[in-house]
Enzyme design. Structure first.
Site, short mmCIF file in Angstrom:
data_model
loop_
_atom_site.label_atom_id
_atom_site.label_comp_id
_atom_site.label_asym_id
_atom_site.label_seq_id
_atom_site.Cartn_x
_atom_site.Cartn_y
_atom_site.Cartn_z
N GLU A 1 -40.85 2.61 -15.74
CA GLU A 1 -40.83 4.05 -15.41
C GLU A 1 -39.69 4.78 -16.12
O GLU A 1 -39.07 5.69 -15.57
CB GLU A 1 -40.86 4.27 -13.89
CG GLU A 1 -42.15 3.67 -13.31
CD GLU A 1 -42.63 4.28 -12.04
OE1 GLU A 1 -42.26 5.42 -11.74
OE2 GLU A 1 -43.42 3.60 -11.35
N PHE B 1 -51.40 3.30 -13.40
CA PHE B 1 -50.96 4.43 -14.22
C PHE B 1 -50.81 3.88 -15.64
O PHE B 1 -49.95 3.02 -15.88
CB PHE B 1 -49.63 4.93 -13.67
CG PHE B 1 -49.06 6.13 -14.34
CD1 PHE B 1 -49.45 7.42 -13.97
CD2 PHE B 1 -48.07 6.00 -15.32
CE1 PHE B 1 -48.88 8.54 -14.57
CE2 PHE B 1 -47.50 7.11 -15.91
CZ PHE B 1 -47.91 8.39 -15.54
N HIS C 1 -22.71 -16.58 -3.39
CA HIS C 1 -23.41 -17.75 -2.85
C HIS C 1 -23.08 -19.04 -3.61
O HIS C 1 -23.47 -20.13 -3.16
CB HIS C 1 -24.93 -17.54 -2.90
CG HIS C 1 -25.48 -16.69 -1.79
ND1 HIS C 1 -25.35 -15.32 -1.75
CD2 HIS C 1 -26.19 -17.02 -0.69
CE1 HIS C 1 -25.95 -14.84 -0.68
NE2 HIS C 1 -26.47 -15.85 0.00
N ILE D 1 -49.34 -2.91 -17.43
CA ILE D 1 -49.96 -2.10 -16.39
C ILE D 1 -49.86 -2.77 -15.02
O ILE D 1 -50.47 -3.82 -14.78
CB ILE D 1 -51.44 -1.78 -16.75
CG1 ILE D 1 -51.50 -1.06 -18.11
CG2 ILE D 1 -52.10 -0.93 -15.64
CD1 ILE D 1 -50.64 0.20 -18.24
N1 CAA Z 1 -40.10 16.09 -16.81
C1 CAA Z 1 -40.94 17.06 -17.26
N2 CAA Z 1 -41.19 17.25 -18.57
C2 CAA Z 1 -40.57 16.44 -19.44
C3 CAA Z 1 -39.70 15.41 -19.04
C4 CAA Z 1 -39.47 15.26 -17.66
N3 CAA Z 1 -38.66 14.30 -17.18
N4 CAA Z 1 -39.25 14.77 -20.14
C5 CAA Z 1 -39.81 15.37 -21.20
N5 CAA Z 1 -40.60 16.37 -20.76
C6 CAA Z 1 -41.41 17.31 -21.58
C7 CAA Z 1 -40.53 18.16 -22.49
O1 CAA Z 1 -40.06 19.30 -21.80
C8 CAA Z 1 -41.51 18.51 -23.61
O2 CAA Z 1 -42.38 19.50 -23.14
P1 CAA Z 1 -42.79 20.76 -24.08
O3 CAA Z 1 -43.12 20.22 -25.42
O4 CAA Z 1 -43.93 21.38 -23.36
O5 CAA Z 1 -41.56 21.59 -24.11
C9 CAA Z 1 -42.35 17.24 -23.69
O6 CAA Z 1 -42.20 16.54 -22.47
C10 CAA Z 1 -41.92 16.33 -24.82
O7 CAA Z 1 -40.57 16.06 -24.63
P2 CAA Z 1 -39.58 15.95 -25.86
O8 CAA Z 1 -39.83 17.03 -26.84
O9 CAA Z 1 -38.20 15.84 -25.30
O10 CAA Z 1 -40.10 14.59 -26.52
P3 CAA Z 1 -39.32 13.31 -26.93
O11 CAA Z 1 -40.29 12.43 -27.61
O12 CAA Z 1 -38.04 13.61 -27.63
O13 CAA Z 1 -38.89 12.65 -25.49
C11 CAA Z 1 -39.37 11.27 -23.56
C12 CAA Z 1 -39.86 12.31 -24.55
C13 CAA Z 1 -38.51 11.98 -22.50
C14 CAA Z 1 -38.53 10.20 -24.23
C15 CAA Z 1 -40.64 10.66 -22.96
O14 CAA Z 1 -41.41 10.07 -23.97
C16 CAA Z 1 -40.38 9.63 -21.87
O15 CAA Z 1 -40.11 10.00 -20.73
N6 CAA Z 1 -40.46 8.33 -22.20
C17 CAA Z 1 -40.42 7.29 -21.20
C18 CAA Z 1 -41.80 6.90 -20.78
C19 CAA Z 1 -41.82 6.19 -19.47
O16 CAA Z 1 -41.11 6.51 -18.54
N7 CAA Z 1 -42.72 5.22 -19.38
C20 CAA Z 1 -42.93 4.54 -18.16
C21 CAA Z 1 -44.28 3.90 -18.17
S1 CAA Z 1 -45.10 3.99 -16.64
C22 CAA Z 1 -44.61 2.64 -15.75
O17 CAA Z 1 -43.66 1.98 -16.05
C23 CAA Z 1 -45.39 2.45 -14.52
C24 CAA Z 1 -45.45 1.11 -13.94
O18 CAA Z 1 -46.48 0.47 -14.04
C25 CAA Z 1 -44.35 0.61 -13.08
#
Ligand code: CAA
Length: 394
Positions: free
Chosen positions: A363, A123, A338, A157
């Protein structure tokens, strides 16, 4: 309220426990030390059906519920958190996303291979300059008519060196911000895909984490998931479920360390009795047990909400932040219990402590989970408005 697991869920947990003990425990210390990808163990996980547990049987998956998945994740993570993250990414970020949002052709072509574990998936959301701030995607997917031209770099990744398929988030319409992002299915042997060096990590060392470069990769339009501009919503919705998997990984790390600490503290004598009988240690065990149980309940609830097709975004964020912080605290205390033995590799707890840290980061960091939770509070979704009315009434 009903807390009992079904026969099927209990059987899945038992199978995962036996598998972890018999197949993952031998060699886990060595694989961690050598940063060796658990190829044989992943192959066996595929044979056991652990790589596509929630996917439909028609696509080669196990057709199980999310509760069964988290039970298996906990057992596997108790012993080998590296195998657990390989499993979690393939199940919840790749297979689930494809089944929920992919079209039939994409499911036939990709999901059937990923859900059986014949292929592994990655992902690809994070970038060098877009980690927590995931809307700031710099990777571009330029619309060239019948294909996209993909350029950019993704980092951190999971399965990066071993996966056959990447789900890549990339910006197609920068003027639309996050609503211009697409998710593309990219095969790793396509021209222009370069896998960078394996990261030398603090924990989950035998899972392979890489930087990936895309240089003029031609991705057919047929490989876009959902409508044009659906990519960010795809990523967020998929991560909501991914976070349940990582919460279960954190729970497994915590409960693995706790079990080791309970055993050790009943054997180890100091001042004429087992150290578990000293209140200093007994209270640590009590706190560990309480927090682990609270984490388990949050995780099971978020899994249940997902299975009921109810909103689980805030519930999964709560489960992840609490479980990952519990994993960190519990493993530190397990090392402390431990004593010197906790500081050497042979006793497993030092590895679990190193493995725990990443669950507070990937995540979505703990801070991002708090953003998700607090935004749900402010939207009025986690708030029962009793006081507001009462305060106006008195
Ligand atoms: N579920 C559904 N939709 C969501 C959401 C959630 N948890 N969080 C945000 N959104 C939606 C919002 O509703 C908004 O949608 P609309 O514009 O259509 O209304 C859109 O996403 C943008 O959200 P914001 O306006 O709130 O934007 P923001 O920039 O202020 O915040 C954020 C966004 C929540 C911080 C987001 O960027 C985020 O989740 N960041 C973390 C990223 C992450 O988890 N990365 C992990 C990488 S993958 C990984 O680690 C995999 C691996 O290999 C182990």
């Amino acid at each position: 309220m009903y807390f009992e697991l079904t026969e099927e869920q209990l059987a899945v947990r038992e199978a995962a426990r036996d598998f972890a003990r018999n197949e993952l425990l031998p060699g886990v210390i060595d694989r961690d030390r050598k940063m060796e990808f658990p190829k044989e163990q992943v192959q066996k996980m595929a044979e056991m059906g652990f790589l596509g547990m929630m996917s439909s049987p028609e696509y080669g998956g196990g057709g199980m519920d999310t509760i069964s998945y988290v039970l298996a994740m906990e057992e596997i993570s108790k012993v080998d958190a590296s195998c657990a993250v390989i499993m979690s990414v393939n199940n919840s970020l790749v297979c689930w996303g494809l089944e929920e949002y992919g079209n039939e052709e994409q499911k036939q072509k990709y999901l059937t291979k990923l859900a059986t574990g014949e292929w592994l998936g990655s992902f690809c959301l994070s970038e060098p300059e877009a980690g927590s701030d995931a809307t700031s995607q710099k990777t571009t997917a330029v619309d060239m008519g019948d294909y996209y031209l993909l350029n950019g770099t993704k980092n951190w990744i999971t399965n990066g060196g071993t996966s056959d398929v990447h789900l890549v988030m990339a910006q197609t319409h920068p003027e639309k911000g996050h609503k211009g992002i697409n998710c593309l299915i990219v095969e790793t042997d396509w021209p222009g895909v370069t896998i960078g060096a394996k990261e030398d990590k603090l924990g989950i060392r035998s899972s392979d984490t890489h930087t990936i470069m895309y240089n003029d990769v031609k991705v057919p339009k047929a490989n876009r998931i959902g409508e044009d501009g659906f990519g960010f919503r795809f990523a967020m919705n998929t991560l909501n479920g991914g976070r349940i998997g990582i919460a279960a990984q954190a729970l497994g790390i915590a409960s693995g360390a706790y079990e080791l600490a309970v055993n050790y503290s009943q054997e180890r004598q100091a001042f004429g009795k087992p150290i578990a009988q000293h209140q200093a240690i007994a209270f640590k065990l009590a706190d560990m047990a309480t927090e682990i149980e609270a984490a388990r309940l949050l995780i099971l609830r978020s899994a249940w909400l997902k299975d009921q097709e109810m909103d689980y975004a805030a519930a999964s964020a709560m489960a992840k932040v609490f479980a990952s912080e519990t994993a960190m605290k519990t493993t530190i205390e397990a090392v402390q219990i431990h004593g010197g033995y906790g500081y050497v590799k042979e006793y497993h707890v030092e590895r679990l402590m190193r493995d725990a840290k990443i669950t507070q980061i990937y995540e979505g960091t703990s801070e991002i989970q708090r953003i998700v939770i607090s935004r749900n509070i402010l939207k009025g979704q986690l708030y029962i408005p009793m006081w507001k009315e009462t305060m106006h009434a008195v």
